[in-house]
Write an enzyme that holds these catalytic residues in place. Structure first.
Site, PDB file in Angstrom:
ATOM      1  N   HIS A 112      -0.068   2.231  -6.425  1.00  0.00           N
ATOM      2  CA  HIS A 112      -0.898   1.032  -6.255  1.00  0.00           C
ATOM      3  C   HIS A 112      -0.442   0.241  -5.037  1.00  0.00           C
ATOM      4  O   HIS A 112       0.744   0.198  -4.710  1.00  0.00           O
ATOM      5  CB  HIS A 112      -0.912   0.169  -7.520  1.00  0.00           C
ATOM      6  CG  HIS A 112       0.415  -0.358  -7.963  1.00  0.00           C
ATOM      7  ND1 HIS A 112       0.985  -1.504  -7.442  1.00  0.00           N
ATOM      8  CD2 HIS A 112       1.293   0.087  -8.901  1.00  0.00           C
ATOM      9  CE1 HIS A 112       2.132  -1.739  -8.042  1.00  0.00           C
ATOM     10  NE2 HIS A 112       2.362  -0.786  -8.926  1.00  0.00           N
ATOM     11  N   ASP A 114      -1.202  -3.135  -4.536  1.00  0.00           N
ATOM     12  CA  ASP A 114      -0.947  -4.559  -4.781  1.00  0.00           C
ATOM     13  C   ASP A 114       0.455  -4.776  -5.325  1.00  0.00           C
ATOM     14  O   ASP A 114       1.080  -3.866  -5.889  1.00  0.00           O
ATOM     15  CB  ASP A 114      -1.994  -5.155  -5.726  1.00  0.00           C
ATOM     16  CG  ASP A 114      -1.970  -4.537  -7.122  1.00  0.00           C
ATOM     17  OD1 ASP A 114      -1.745  -3.316  -7.223  1.00  0.00           O
ATOM     18  OD2 ASP A 114      -2.173  -5.276  -8.107  1.00  0.00           O
ATOM     19  N   ASP A 145       8.416  -1.632  -6.426  1.00  0.00           N
ATOM     20  CA  ASP A 145       7.187  -1.592  -7.228  1.00  0.00           C
ATOM     21  C   ASP A 145       5.956  -1.863  -6.368  1.00  0.00           C
ATOM     22  O   ASP A 145       5.522  -2.999  -6.246  1.00  0.00           O
ATOM     23  CB  ASP A 145       7.301  -2.639  -8.339  1.00  0.00           C
ATOM     24  CG  ASP A 145       6.123  -2.669  -9.280  1.00  0.00           C
ATOM     25  OD1 ASP A 145       5.362  -1.695  -9.310  1.00  0.00           O
ATOM     26  OD2 ASP A 145       5.955  -3.681  -9.991  1.00  0.00           O
ATOM     27  N   GLU A 179      -3.433  -2.897  -9.902  1.00  0.00           N
ATOM     28  CA  GLU A 179      -2.596  -2.432 -11.021  1.00  0.00           C
ATOM     29  C   GLU A 179      -1.843  -3.589 -11.646  1.00  0.00           C
ATOM     30  O   GLU A 179      -1.666  -3.646 -12.878  1.00  0.00           O
ATOM     31  CB  GLU A 179      -1.610  -1.364 -10.527  1.00  0.00           C
ATOM     32  CG  GLU A 179      -0.855  -0.640 -11.644  1.00  0.00           C
ATOM     33  CD  GLU A 179       0.405  -1.372 -12.113  1.00  0.00           C
ATOM     34  OE1 GLU A 179       0.923  -1.015 -13.204  1.00  0.00           O
ATOM     35  OE2 GLU A 179       0.875  -2.304 -11.417  1.00  0.00           O
ATOM     36  N   GLU A 180      -1.398  -4.528 -10.803  1.00  0.00           N
ATOM     37  CA  GLU A 180      -0.576  -5.629 -11.302  1.00  0.00           C
ATOM     38  C   GLU A 180      -1.349  -6.627 -12.159  1.00  0.00           C
ATOM     39  O   GLU A 180      -0.744  -7.468 -12.822  1.00  0.00           O
ATOM     40  CB  GLU A 180       0.094  -6.362 -10.130  1.00  0.00           C
ATOM     41  CG  GLU A 180       1.089  -5.526  -9.331  1.00  0.00           C
ATOM     42  CD  GLU A 180       2.331  -5.145 -10.126  1.00  0.00           C
ATOM     43  OE1 GLU A 180       2.403  -5.494 -11.324  1.00  0.00           O
ATOM     44  OE2 GLU A 180       3.227  -4.492  -9.563  1.00  0.00           O
ATOM     45  N   HIS A 417       9.390  -7.163 -10.024  1.00  0.00           N
ATOM     46  CA  HIS A 417       8.914  -8.502 -10.401  1.00  0.00           C
ATOM     47  C   HIS A 417      10.031  -9.545 -10.377  1.00  0.00           C
ATOM     48  O   HIS A 417       9.823 -10.678 -10.798  1.00  0.00           O
ATOM     49  CB  HIS A 417       8.259  -8.495 -11.789  1.00  0.00           C
ATOM     50  CG  HIS A 417       7.052  -7.625 -11.894  1.00  0.00           C
ATOM     51  ND1 HIS A 417       6.125  -7.748 -12.913  1.00  0.00           N
ATOM     52  CD2 HIS A 417       6.595  -6.607 -11.117  1.00  0.00           C
ATOM     53  CE1 HIS A 417       5.175  -6.843 -12.767  1.00  0.00           C
ATOM     54  NE2 HIS A 417       5.442  -6.138 -11.676  1.00  0.00           N
TER      55      HIS A 417
END
Length: 458
Positions: A112, A114, A145, A179-180, A417
């Site tokens: 992903h 984003d 990520d 995705e996030e 995150h």
């Protein structure tokens, strides 16, 4: 005697000169090779930094800029490219390396584009700067990520093409949006589209997690998010009055029951009896109650309504019926003036009712191939795990495909995150070589006995 000494002296000088002339090209070649490798690695890191510096943080990701960057990379590598939008302004980039045998199903490498937002003031380096410290750590949002994996796919293809490798199976790379925030406008729609069906995918690789030790982590399933809101009602009352079944009292009873359940699950992890992905986790995410006023809340009035929100994560191995019964009878019983609703309730089974689990035994050749390819690249593999959170892999599993989560990051703290997310450049470069090995193995795989079949039976 003096003549003899001069003779030997001249002889030794001659031999030394001859040896130096023979060694000189080797030294030059060695220096040139080392310089060439360093230059190549520098370019690899530079491309990674370019991708990291594109601001694709939610809620306003710059998908236009990331798409152009990826299409430029595809053009340089002579990959076929396609951009589709299931929702306007949310591009999904598809790159293809055609295989030599189009009758074989394809391989899909998903990532992903984003990332989650960052609190800039809490970082030691700017989260979009991709700065490298003295230890070689690359600090950036998305370094773990999962922009690292997306670029590792591309770098592995770059190296394989330089070797002259030709895949038997077609290889697809997808760079997907959103995705996030759940993937609802990205992979969820993509997995049910005619575009995806035409790709004839046999196996999907997607993101995993960093490993604090030397073993890479492989994920065969993931926990499903249930976002639950429990509501309680009751008659309002004076702040000084004690009486049964007020809205707040009933809600606190539920919170305490849920807290005990959470503790029982967490104790299994603390005792080492289960991994984090194996248990049902519950975390309170919101609490809403009170009667507002212009100066704050009314302190001498007990409210007639109260609610709490919970983020529940359910593994595919859990007894869902038992959990739903617990919710209705213990956590939010109607007898205590309680009600509940799900803001999101993911499924734990695929379209045929099978648990969303990818096999990790000999019945799944893709798992065996992956482990062998990692080991061939001098990597070590840990025990298979259930991913503790949710990724886009669930949408591929829901349509019946095997999907494996893997991000080659060993000896790395898990910082997705988190503040100061980073990936060491040495680990990133190792990951490129691991994906070279994986792609080579996957794209060359032919099922046993297939080569012996007549062409018209293939």
């Amino acid at each position: 005697m003096e003549k003899e000494f001069n003779f030997h002296h001249q002889f030794l000088l001659h031999r030394l000169l001859l040896f130096s002339l023979l060694l000189f090209p080797v030294l030059i070649n060695s220096t040139t090779t080392t310089t060439s490798i360093q230059h190549e690695q520098s370019e690899i890191i530079s491309r990674f930094q370019q991708y990291l510096r594109i601001n694709t943080a939610q809620p306003s990701p710059d998908y236009e800029k990331s798409t152009q960057f990826l299409l430029t990379q595809a053009e340089f590598l002579s990959l076929e490219s396609q951009v589709v939008e299931f929702v306007k302004g949310k591009p999904l980039v598809i790159l293809k390396w055609p295989g030599s045998d189009l009758s074989l199903p394809s391989i899909l490498l998903n990532s992903h584009t984003d990332v989650v937002p960052a609190e800039h003031s809490k970082w030691v380096h700017p989260p979009l700067g991709a700065n490298i410290d003295e230890q070689g750590n690359i600090f950036a949002r998305g370094s773990q990520d999962m922009k690292c994996v997306g670029m590792q796919y591309l770098e592995a293809i770059r190296k394989l093409k330089s070797y002259g490798f030709q895949p038997k199976r077609s290889l697809y790379l997808t760079f997907v949006p959103d995705e996030e925030i759940g993937g609802h406008d990205g992979v969820e729609k993509f997995a049910h589209s005619d575009v995806f069906k035409s790709m004839n995918v046999d196996i999907v690789l997607d993101e995993g997690l960093a490993s604090p030790n030397e073993n890479y982590r492989l994920f065969y399933a993931e926990r499903t998010p249930w976002w639950l809101v429990i509501k309680s009602t009751g008659a309002p009352g004076h702040g000084a009055k004690l009486y049964d079944n007020s809205a707040m009292e009933n809600l606190f009873k539920s919170i305490e029951i849920i807290r005990r359940f959470r503790a029982s699950q967490f104790d299994l992890v603390k005792a080492g009896l289960k991994a984090e992905g194996d248990i049902i986790s519950v975390n309170m995410a919101s609490l809403k109650a009170g009667t507002p006023s212009p100066t704050g809340f009314v302190m001498n009035l007990q409210p007639s309504e109260a609610e709490a929100g919970f983020d529940i994560r359910v593994p595919p191995t859990a007894n869902v019926e038992s959990l739903e019964k617990r919710l209705a009878e213990e956590w939010a019983p109607a007898s205590r003036n309680m009600s509940f609703e799900f803001k999101q309730k993911g499924t734990t089974v695929d379209y045929l009712g099978r648990p969303l689990i990818t096999a990790t035994d000999s019945s799944n050749p893709w798992w065996t191939l992956l482990e062998e390819a990692i080991k061939k690249a001098n990597g070590k593999v840990g025990k298979p795990e259930i991913f503790p959170a949710a990724t886009d892999s669930r949408y591929f599993r829901q349509v019946g495909l095997p999907a494996i989560g893997f991000s080659p990051m060993a000896n790395t703290p898990v910082l997705l995150h988190d503040h100061n997310e980073f990936l060491n450049q040495g680990e990133y470069l190792k990951g490129n070589d691991v994906y070279v090995s994986i792609i080579e193995a996957y794209a060359s795989y032919t099922p046993p006995g297939r080569d012996s079949l007549p062409r018209d039976e293939l």
